[in-house]
Design an enzyme around this catalytic site. Structure first.
Site, PDB file in Angstrom:
ATOM      1  N   ASP A  90     -39.150  65.949  55.831  1.00 17.05           N
ATOM      2  CA  ASP A  90     -39.718  64.986  54.550  1.00 17.05           C
ATOM      3  C   ASP A  90     -40.597  65.965  54.060  1.00 17.05           C
ATOM      4  O   ASP A  90     -41.283  66.523  55.080  1.00 17.05           O
ATOM      5  CB  ASP A  90     -40.420  63.965  55.688  1.00 17.05           C
ATOM      6  CG  ASP A  90     -40.899  63.005  55.173  1.00 17.05           C
ATOM      7  OD1 ASP A  90     -40.213  61.859  54.398  1.00 17.05           O
ATOM      8  OD2 ASP A  90     -42.462  63.393  54.230  1.00 17.05           O
ATOM      9  N   GLU A  92     -43.189  67.609  50.940  1.00 14.32           N
ATOM     10  CA  GLU A  92     -44.377  67.079  49.950  1.00 14.32           C
ATOM     11  C   GLU A  92     -44.086  68.250  48.628  1.00 14.32           C
ATOM     12  O   GLU A  92     -43.560  69.323  49.150  1.00 14.32           O
ATOM     13  CB  GLU A  92     -45.649  67.076  51.004  1.00 14.32           C
ATOM     14  CG  GLU A  92     -45.626  66.630  52.084  1.00 14.32           C
ATOM     15  CD  GLU A  92     -45.543  65.298  51.974  1.00 14.32           C
ATOM     16  OE1 GLU A  92     -46.377  64.806  50.670  1.00 14.32           O
ATOM     17  OE2 GLU A  92     -45.645  64.406  52.643  1.00 14.32           O
ATOM     18  N   ALA A  93     -44.329  67.378  47.933  1.00 13.57           N
ATOM     19  CA  ALA A  93     -44.073  68.734  46.303  1.00 13.57           C
ATOM     20  C   ALA A  93     -45.729  67.580  45.313  1.00 13.57           C
ATOM     21  O   ALA A  93     -46.559  66.974  46.113  1.00 13.57           O
ATOM     22  CB  ALA A  93     -43.259  67.450  45.992  1.00 13.57           C
ATOM     23  N   ASP A 192     -35.472  63.713  49.597  1.00 11.59           N
ATOM     24  CA  ASP A 192     -35.909  64.503  49.848  1.00 11.59           C
ATOM     25  C   ASP A 192     -34.982  65.897  49.633  1.00 11.59           C
ATOM     26  O   ASP A 192     -35.229  66.802  49.152  1.00 11.59           O
ATOM     27  CB  ASP A 192     -35.513  64.599  51.515  1.00 11.59           C
ATOM     28  CG  ASP A 192     -37.008  64.276  51.737  1.00 11.59           C
ATOM     29  OD1 ASP A 192     -38.250  64.360  51.875  1.00 11.59           O
ATOM     30  OD2 ASP A 192     -37.458  62.872  51.605  1.00 11.59           O
ATOM     31  N   HIS A 249     -48.037  61.052  54.886  1.00 14.32           N
ATOM     32  CA  HIS A 249     -48.158  61.671  53.504  1.00 14.32           C
ATOM     33  C   HIS A 249     -48.253  63.872  54.377  1.00 14.32           C
ATOM     34  O   HIS A 249     -48.422  64.564  52.719  1.00 14.32           O
ATOM     35  CB  HIS A 249     -48.928  62.026  52.355  1.00 14.32           C
ATOM     36  CG  HIS A 249     -48.843  60.535  52.309  1.00 14.32           C
ATOM     37  ND1 HIS A 249     -47.368  59.901  51.128  1.00 14.32           N
ATOM     38  CD2 HIS A 249     -49.815  59.052  51.423  1.00 14.32           C
ATOM     39  CE1 HIS A 249     -47.465  58.731  51.562  1.00 14.32           C
ATOM     40  NE2 HIS A 249     -48.952  58.534  51.366  1.00 14.32           N
ATOM     41  N   ASP A 254     -44.947  63.073  59.336  1.00 14.29           N
ATOM     42  CA  ASP A 254     -43.836  62.375  58.717  1.00 14.29           C
ATOM     43  C   ASP A 254     -42.357  62.157  59.295  1.00 14.29           C
ATOM     44  O   ASP A 254     -42.088  61.391  59.888  1.00 14.29           O
ATOM     45  CB  ASP A 254     -44.203  62.134  57.043  1.00 14.29           C
ATOM     46  CG  ASP A 254     -45.278  61.726  56.350  1.00 14.29           C
ATOM     47  OD1 ASP A 254     -45.904  61.363  56.561  1.00 14.29           O
ATOM     48  OD2 ASP A 254     -45.043  61.664  55.173  1.00 14.29           O
TER      49      ASP A 254
END
Length: 287
Positions: A90, A92-93, A192, A249, A254
Site C-alpha cells: 500500500d 503513498e504518493a 497501487d 494513510h 495501512d
C-alpha cells in the site's frame, strides 16, 4: 344442474357475504369449509413473509455487531494454496488538495509479507522514496500521509528502491518461477500496482519486475466473500470485528491492517487467488 343452481336458496349467497351459519340450512357446512380453506391459503404467504422478515432482522443485527456472516472454516492445506506468501503493498504518493491534474510519484514503499499457512506477518520491507518530478511535498500531502520533506529528501529514488526490494525478496527465497509461484501481491484495490508502480515506471522508463503485473485485489475479494459492497480499510476491519491500528494513510500502517483483513478472510474460509492484472499492452510494428 343449471336449474338446480338457479333454484338455490338465497341464504346460501348470504353465507359467503358473512351471514352467521345458524341462518343457513343445507349449504352452510360446505360454505364454512370453503371459508376455512380461504383463511388457510391467506395464512401461508403471511407465515413466509414473517419468516423472511425475521431472517433479515437477524442478518442486520449481525452486520451492526460487526459479525462475520459466514461460518469460519479451518485453515486451508498449504499444498492447496496457489502461493505461500501474500505481499501486502500500500504505497503513498505525492498529491495535492486542489483538483488540478497531478503527476503522482511514490514517496513511501511498504510491503508486509503474510504467511498464508500460519497467517502471521513474518517479514516487512519499508522505504521512503524521493520524488523527481515534484520534489517538494505539498502541505496537503504532508498532513495526509505524515511524511516529512526531510524524509523524502534523504530517500533513494524509485528505481533504487525497486532494486533494493528485489534483493530483499531473493534473500528470503521469495522467487516466482515458470513452474511455481512463491508469492503474489495483495492490495486494497487496483491503484497501487497499476497506476502508481506501473504508471510511474512507464513514464520514467524504470525497469520493473513482472511480479508487479498481477495481484490480489483484496477489496474485491472481501466484497465477493462477504456479499457486501466494496468499502474502505476501516470499514472492512469493522465488519470483521476489528479496529484500525496505527495512523491512517501511513503506508506501513495501512499495509499491516490490510494484512490483518487478509488473514481474517482466510480464517473465514475465503480462497486467496490472483483476480486482477495489467491490461494487455498495444504493440505497434514498423512497416
Amino acid at each position: 344442474a343449471l336449474g338446480a343452481l338457479r333454484r338455490q336458496p338465497p341464504q346460501a349467497v348470504r353465507v359467503s357475504a358473512g351471514v352467521p351459519c345458524a341462518a343457513v340450512s343445507q349449504g352452510a357446512p360446505q360454505r364454512v369449509a370453503l371459508g376455512e380453506l380461504v383463511r388457510e391459503s391467506r395464512a401461508a404467504p403471511l407465515a413466509k413473509r414473517s419468516a423472511r422478515r425475521k431472517r433479515g432482522e437477524a442478518k442486520e443485527r449481525a452486520r451492526q455487531e460487526g459479525a462475520v456472516l459466514r461460518e469460519a472454516r479451518p485453515l486451508a492445506d498449504a499444498h492447496a494454496l496457489p502461493f505461500e506468501w501474500l505481499l501486502v503493498l500500500d504505497v503513498e504518493a505525492t498529491c495535492d488538495a486542489r483538483g488540478r491534474p497531478w503527476e503522482h510519484e511514490i514517496i513511501e514503499f511498504p510491503v508486509v509479507a503474510l504467511n498464508l499457512r500460519t497467517l502471521q506477518v513474518e517479514h516487512e520491507f519499508h522505504s521512503f522514496v524521493r520524488p523527481t518530478a515534484n520534489q517538494t511535498l505539498t502541505p496537503f500531502c504532508r498532513k495526509l500521509t505524515g511524511i516529512t520533506q526531510e524524509q523524502v529528501d534523504a530517500a533513494p529514488p524509485l528505481d533504487a528502491v525497486l532494486r533494493e526490494f528485489d534483493g530483499w525478496l531473493r534473500e528470503r527465497g521469495l522467487v516466482n518461477t515458470a513452474e511455481a509461484r512463491s508469492f503474489a501481491f495483495g492490495t486494497d484495490g487496483h491503484f497501487d500496482c497499476q497506476f502508481f508502480v506501473d504508471g510511474e515506471c512507464s513514464r520514467k522508463g524504470i525497469p520493473k519486475a513482472e511480479y508487479f503485473d498481477k495481484w490480489v485485489n483484496l477489496k474485491q475479494l472481501f466484497a465477493d466473500h462477504y456479499k457486501v459492497r466494496r468499502c474502505k480499510i476501516a470499514k472492512m476491519l469493522e465488519r470483521q470485528g476489528m479496529r484500525f491500528e496505527g495512523r491512517l494513510h501511513s503506508g506501513i500502517d495501512d499495509s499491516r491492517n490490510i494484512a490483518r483483513i487478509a488473514a481474517q478472510l482466510v480464517r473465514d474460509g475465503s480462497p486467496v487467488y490472483i483476480n486482477e492484472g495489467l491490461p494487455p499492452r498495444q504493440r505497434f510494428l514498423d512497416l
